[in-house]
Enzyme design. Structure first.
Site, PDB file in Angstrom:
ATOM      1  N   GLU A 116     -79.500  88.253   0.307  1.00 51.46           N
ATOM      2  CA  GLU A 116     -79.409  88.944   1.588  1.00 51.46           C
ATOM      3  C   GLU A 116     -77.979  89.417   1.844  1.00 51.46           C
ATOM      4  O   GLU A 116     -77.059  88.624   1.944  1.00 51.46           O
ATOM      5  CB  GLU A 116     -79.875  88.003   2.696  1.00 51.46           C
ATOM      6  CG  GLU A 116     -80.061  88.640   4.036  1.00 51.46           C
ATOM      7  CD  GLU A 116     -80.584  87.649   5.067  1.00 51.46           C
ATOM      8  OE1 GLU A 116     -80.667  88.015   6.245  1.00 51.46           O
ATOM      9  OE2 GLU A 116     -80.888  86.494   4.681  1.00 51.46           O
ATOM     10  N   GLU A 162     -93.446  81.849 -22.895  1.00 55.87           N
ATOM     11  CA  GLU A 162     -94.682  81.400 -22.258  1.00 55.87           C
ATOM     12  C   GLU A 162     -94.840  79.883 -22.297  1.00 55.87           C
ATOM     13  O   GLU A 162     -95.281  79.261 -21.330  1.00 55.87           O
ATOM     14  CB  GLU A 162     -95.880  82.068 -22.949  1.00 55.87           C
ATOM     15  CG  GLU A 162     -97.242  81.678 -22.389  1.00 55.87           C
ATOM     16  CD  GLU A 162     -97.486  82.170 -20.977  1.00 55.87           C
ATOM     17  OE1 GLU A 162     -98.448  81.691 -20.348  1.00 55.87           O
ATOM     18  OE2 GLU A 162     -96.724  83.039 -20.496  1.00 55.87           O
ATOM     19  N   LYS A 205     -76.110  76.153   1.249  1.00 53.17           N
ATOM     20  CA  LYS A 205     -75.207  77.140   0.658  1.00 53.17           C
ATOM     21  C   LYS A 205     -73.785  77.067   1.199  1.00 53.17           C
ATOM     22  O   LYS A 205     -72.875  77.663   0.618  1.00 53.17           O
ATOM     23  CB  LYS A 205     -75.770  78.543   0.848  1.00 53.17           C
ATOM     24  CG  LYS A 205     -77.082  78.779   0.082  1.00 53.17           C
ATOM     25  CD  LYS A 205     -77.528  80.224   0.167  1.00 53.17           C
ATOM     26  CE  LYS A 205     -76.619  81.115  -0.645  1.00 53.17           C
ATOM     27  NZ  LYS A 205     -77.022  82.535  -0.565  1.00 53.17           N
ATOM     28  N   HIS A 220     -81.190  64.174 -35.463  1.00 52.42           N
ATOM     29  CA  HIS A 220     -82.096  63.013 -35.447  1.00 52.42           C
ATOM     30  C   HIS A 220     -83.497  63.400 -34.983  1.00 52.42           C
ATOM     31  O   HIS A 220     -84.449  63.367 -35.761  1.00 52.42           O
ATOM     32  CB  HIS A 220     -81.476  61.936 -34.543  1.00 52.42           C
ATOM     33  CG  HIS A 220     -82.256  60.670 -34.456  1.00 52.42           C
ATOM     34  ND1 HIS A 220     -81.655  59.433 -34.300  1.00 52.42           N
ATOM     35  CD2 HIS A 220     -83.583  60.418 -34.450  1.00 52.42           C
ATOM     36  CE1 HIS A 220     -82.588  58.502 -34.236  1.00 52.42           C
ATOM     37  NE2 HIS A 220     -83.775  59.079 -34.318  1.00 52.42           N
ATOM     38  N   HIS A 224     -89.423  62.805 -34.956  1.00 48.30           N
ATOM     39  CA  HIS A 224     -88.434  63.222 -35.933  1.00 48.30           C
ATOM     40  C   HIS A 224     -88.770  64.602 -36.479  1.00 48.30           C
ATOM     41  O   HIS A 224     -88.372  64.949 -37.584  1.00 48.30           O
ATOM     42  CB  HIS A 224     -88.364  62.225 -37.084  1.00 48.30           C
ATOM     43  CG  HIS A 224     -87.626  60.968 -36.757  1.00 48.30           C
ATOM     44  ND1 HIS A 224     -87.234  60.072 -37.721  1.00 48.30           N
ATOM     45  CD2 HIS A 224     -87.198  60.460 -35.583  1.00 48.30           C
ATOM     46  CE1 HIS A 224     -86.607  59.041 -37.145  1.00 48.30           C
ATOM     47  NE2 HIS A 224     -86.578  59.264 -35.857  1.00 48.30           N
ATOM     48  N   SER A 272     -81.112  81.059   0.066  1.00 51.10           N
ATOM     49  CA  SER A 272     -81.789  80.081   0.909  1.00 51.10           C
ATOM     50  C   SER A 272     -83.299  80.276   0.864  1.00 51.10           C
ATOM     51  O   SER A 272     -84.061  79.384   1.228  1.00 51.10           O
ATOM     52  CB  SER A 272     -81.293  80.181   2.354  1.00 51.10           C
ATOM     53  OG  SER A 272     -81.482  81.483   2.848  1.00 51.10           O
ATOM     54  N   ASP A 307     -75.919  85.991  -4.445  1.00 50.90           N
ATOM     55  CA  ASP A 307     -76.691  85.827  -3.220  1.00 50.90           C
ATOM     56  C   ASP A 307     -77.651  87.026  -3.123  1.00 50.90           C
ATOM     57  O   ASP A 307     -77.478  88.030  -3.821  1.00 50.90           O
ATOM     58  CB  ASP A 307     -75.720  85.798  -2.037  1.00 50.90           C
ATOM     59  CG  ASP A 307     -76.414  85.836  -0.701  1.00 50.90           C
ATOM     60  OD1 ASP A 307     -77.372  85.074  -0.515  1.00 50.90           O
ATOM     61  OD2 ASP A 307     -76.002  86.644   0.143  1.00 50.90           O
TER      62      ASP A 307
END
Length: 505
Positions: free
Chosen positions: A272, A150, A438, A200, A127, A405, A270
Site C-alpha cells: 500500500e 508443485e 511492521k 549424510h 540416506h 499487513s 511494502d
C-alpha cells in the site's frame, strides 16, 4: 481399546494389537524405503508413535527400528519399544550368526528431539542420494531453498508460491553427536519439518506416519529437481528458475537522491503506497470486504476454513472487550447461526473502519477477496513502473519479497491477478503480520533470518511509512521511502533516501 484401560508401559499393552500393527507398519515402510534408496547399506531409520486416542500424544509409546540391520529384511519382532521419555521398554531377541546383536537405532536421541520439540507422530531418517548431494551444491550454505515447484504443496504449511527453506547442519563422526545441532536447527526454524545433514542425509517428521512419509517423498523429489536444475545451470531458488546468476548485484538510487546502496541480495517491498495506490486498498478492497462479509460468512459458515476464521475473530474480540476497544461487541456463545453472523459482521465492519492491522481481520479479508478475484469482481492494481522493475531485478538474480499487513493470501491475490498479468513469477515469498508488526524492528530481524542473508544490510526495504522505515533501519536493513500520489506526509527531517518510481532503483 487397550489404551482406555491399560497403562501404556504394561506388558499387556506392549503385546496389544496397536503396538504389533505399528511394528508391522515400520517393517513394510522400511522395505519401501529400501527400494527407494533411502535406507540401503543398513543406513537410515524410522520411528512411529503408537496412536491411541485415549493417550495424549506426548505420552504415547514409540516403536523404533534397530541399528545396523538389513532394513529390507526386518520383521516386526526386530523392533524396539520405547517409552515417551526414550527408555527401552522392550528389546528384540538376538539372532544367530551372521546377524549382529540387537542395538537400538543410533538415531534415537535425534528422533526423540523431534518428538519432544515438534510433538511429532513419526520421524524418518533417510540416506537418500538426493538428500546427500543437495547439501553439496553449495558447501558453505546453511540452508536449502527452492520455490515455485508443485511438490512444495506437499510440505506442511507451504504452497506453490512459497519459498521452502530447509536448514543444513554439519555432519559428525557419530550420529548421536548431531543431537544438539539438530535441536538448535529445529528451534531456529519453527516452520520446518526437516533438517538436512551435510554429506549424510535428512531427518523428516510429521504429525503421523502418513504425513512424514508424504513429506519425505516430496522433499526427495524437490532435492532431485534442484540437483538437475543445477546441472542445467538453472536456479531453483528463483520463481522462474532462470539461469544461475551472481546475486551480489549493485543497486543504486538514481534521479538525484543522495547516496548509493551496494551489494544487495534481496528487496522487500511494502504494498500500500509502494507497489499499489493507497486508493486501491481504501476505495476498492476494504469496501468489497465490508460489503461482502455477511454474504461470505453465510455461504461458508460450516467450512473448516471459516470456522477457523470465526475462532480467530472470537479470540480477538474477547481481547478487545477486555482492553476496552471502541465498538467491540460480544459474540453470543449460544445463539443461532444468523445471530452469530450478525455480531461478527458488526465487529468486522468496525475493524475495517478503524483500519486494524490484526491477523484475525486480515485472514478473513483475504478469504473474502479470494472470492472477488475468482469471480472477476476484483483486479489487482500496481503502479505502471512495478512490472518492469520486478522483471529487471529478477533478471539480475535479486530476490524480491513482499511484506504487508494484509494476509499472504491477499498479497498473492493482488500480484497474481493484476492488470499486467501474473507478477508472482518475479516474487520469492510473502510476509505478513504473523512475523510481527511492521513498526516493530523485531519483525525485520525475523525476515532477515528467513530470507537467508548473511547480514541485514544485504536487504533493501521499500515502504511509504516512516514508522516502518525506522523499524527496518533499527534492524540493520537499508531503507528507501516511496513517494507516491496519495501517500501521507513525511516528517521534514525523516533522513531517508526517497524514490517516486521503481525505475529509480
Amino acid at each position: 481399546m487397550y489404551g482406555a484401560r491399560l497403562a501404556p508401559t504394561s506388558q499387556a499393552y506392549l503385546e496389544s494389537k496397536a503396538v504389533n500393527d505399528t511394528k508391522s507398519l515400520i517393517s513394510d515402510l522400511c522395505r519401501q524405503f529400501y527400494n527407494l534408496g533411502w535406507v540401503s547399506g543398513t543406513g537410515g531409520s524410522i520411528t512411529i508413535k503408537v496412536h491411541d486416542d485415549s493417550i495424549p500424544k506426548p505420552q504415547q509409546i514409540v516403536i523404533m527400528s534397530p541399528s545396523g540391520v538389513q532394513k529390507e529384511r526386518m520383521v516386526p519382532e526386530d523392533m524396539y519399544v520405547l517409552s515417551a521419555s526414550g527408555s527401552v521398554l522392550s528389546s528384540p531377541s538376538p539372532k544367530p550368526y551372521p546377524h549382529k546383536p540387537p542395538k537400538c537405532s543410533d538415531c534415537g536421541p535425534l528422533f526423540m528431539k523431534a518428538y519432544e520439540m515438534r510433538n511429532a507422530g513419526a520421524v524418518i531418517h533417510s540416506h537418500g542420494m538426493e538428500s546427500c548431494l543437495v547439501t553439496m551444491l553449495n558447501p558453505s550454505a546453511k540452508e536449502f531453498r527452492i520455490t515455485h515447484m508443485e511438490m512444495i504443496k506437499g510440505i506442511k504449511g507451504h504452497g506453490y508460491y512459497d519459498e521452502l527453506v530447509v536448514p543444513i547442519i554439519e555432519n559428525t563422526a557419530y550420529e548421536y553427536e548431531l543431537t544438539e545441532s539438530l535441536a538448535k536447527a529445529i528451534e531456529a526454524y519453527p516452520k520446518t519439518t526437516a533438517v538436512l545433514v551435510r554429506n549424510h542425509g535428512i531427518y523428516i517428521w510429521g504429525d503421523s506416519w502418513i504425513s512424514a512419509k508424504t513429506q519425505a517423498e516430496c522433499y526427495h523429489y524437490l532435492f532431485d529437481a534442484a540437483i538437475k536444475l543445477q546441472q542445467l545451470g538453472l536456479d531453483c531458488s528463483t520463481p522462474n528458475h532462470g539461469p544461475i546468476q551472481n546475486v551480489n548485484r549493485n543497486i543504486s538510487v538514481k534521479a538525484g537522491t543522495a547516496g548509493s546502496i551496494n551489494e544487495r541480495r534481496c528487496i522487500v517491498l511494502d504494498i500500500e503506497g509502494t507497489t499499489t495506490p493507497i486508493s486501491f486498498v481504501s476505495d476498492v478492497l476494504f469496501p468489497y470486504a465490508r460489503d461482502n462479509v455477511a454474504r461470505h460468512l453465510s455461504a461458508t459458515y460450516d467450512t473448516v476454513e471459516t470456522k477457523e476464521d470465526i475462532e480467530l475473530l472470537r479470540t480477538q474480540i474477547q481481547e478487545d472487550l477486555k482492553n476496552g476497544v471502541k465498538d467491540a461487541l460480544p459474540i453470543p456463545s449460544s445463539a443461532s447461526k444468523e445471530e452469530v453472523i450478525a455480531a461478527l459482521v458488526d465487529n468486522v465492519q468496525a475493524m475495517i473502519k478503524a483500519d486494524r492491522k490484526i491477523t484475525a481481520l486480515k485472514q478473513l479479508q483475504g478469504h473474502i477477496w479470494r472470492t472477488g478475484f475468482e469471480n472477476n469482481e476484483l483486479k489487482g492494481v500496481v503502479f505502471e513502473d512495478v512490472p518492469e522493475a520486478l522483471a529487471r531485478w529478477h533478471s539480475l538474480g535479486i530476490k524480491v519479497y513482499i511484506y504487508s499487513s494484509g494476509s499472504r493470501l491477499a498479497q498473492r491475490l493482488i500480484f497474481g491477478n493484476t492488470t499486467y498479468g501474473d507478477l508472482r513469477q518475479y516474487l520469492s515469498g510473502f510476509f505478513d503480520t504473523t512475523v510481527g508488526h511492521k513498526r516493530d524492528s523485531r519483525s525485520y530481524v525475523e525476515i532477515t533470518e528467513a530470507v537467508g542473508v548473511d547480514k541485514p544490510s544485504e536487504i533493501l526495504f521499500v515502504t511509504d511509512v516512516y514508522g516502518e522505515a525506522t523499524a527496518a533501519k533499527e534492524a540493520g536493513l537499508e531503507v528507501l521511502i516511496s513517494i507516491r500520489p496519495g501517500n501521507g506526509p513525511l516528517p521534514d527531517d525523516h533522513g531517508f533516501n526517497t524514490i517516486t518510481s521503481f525505475s529509480q532503483i
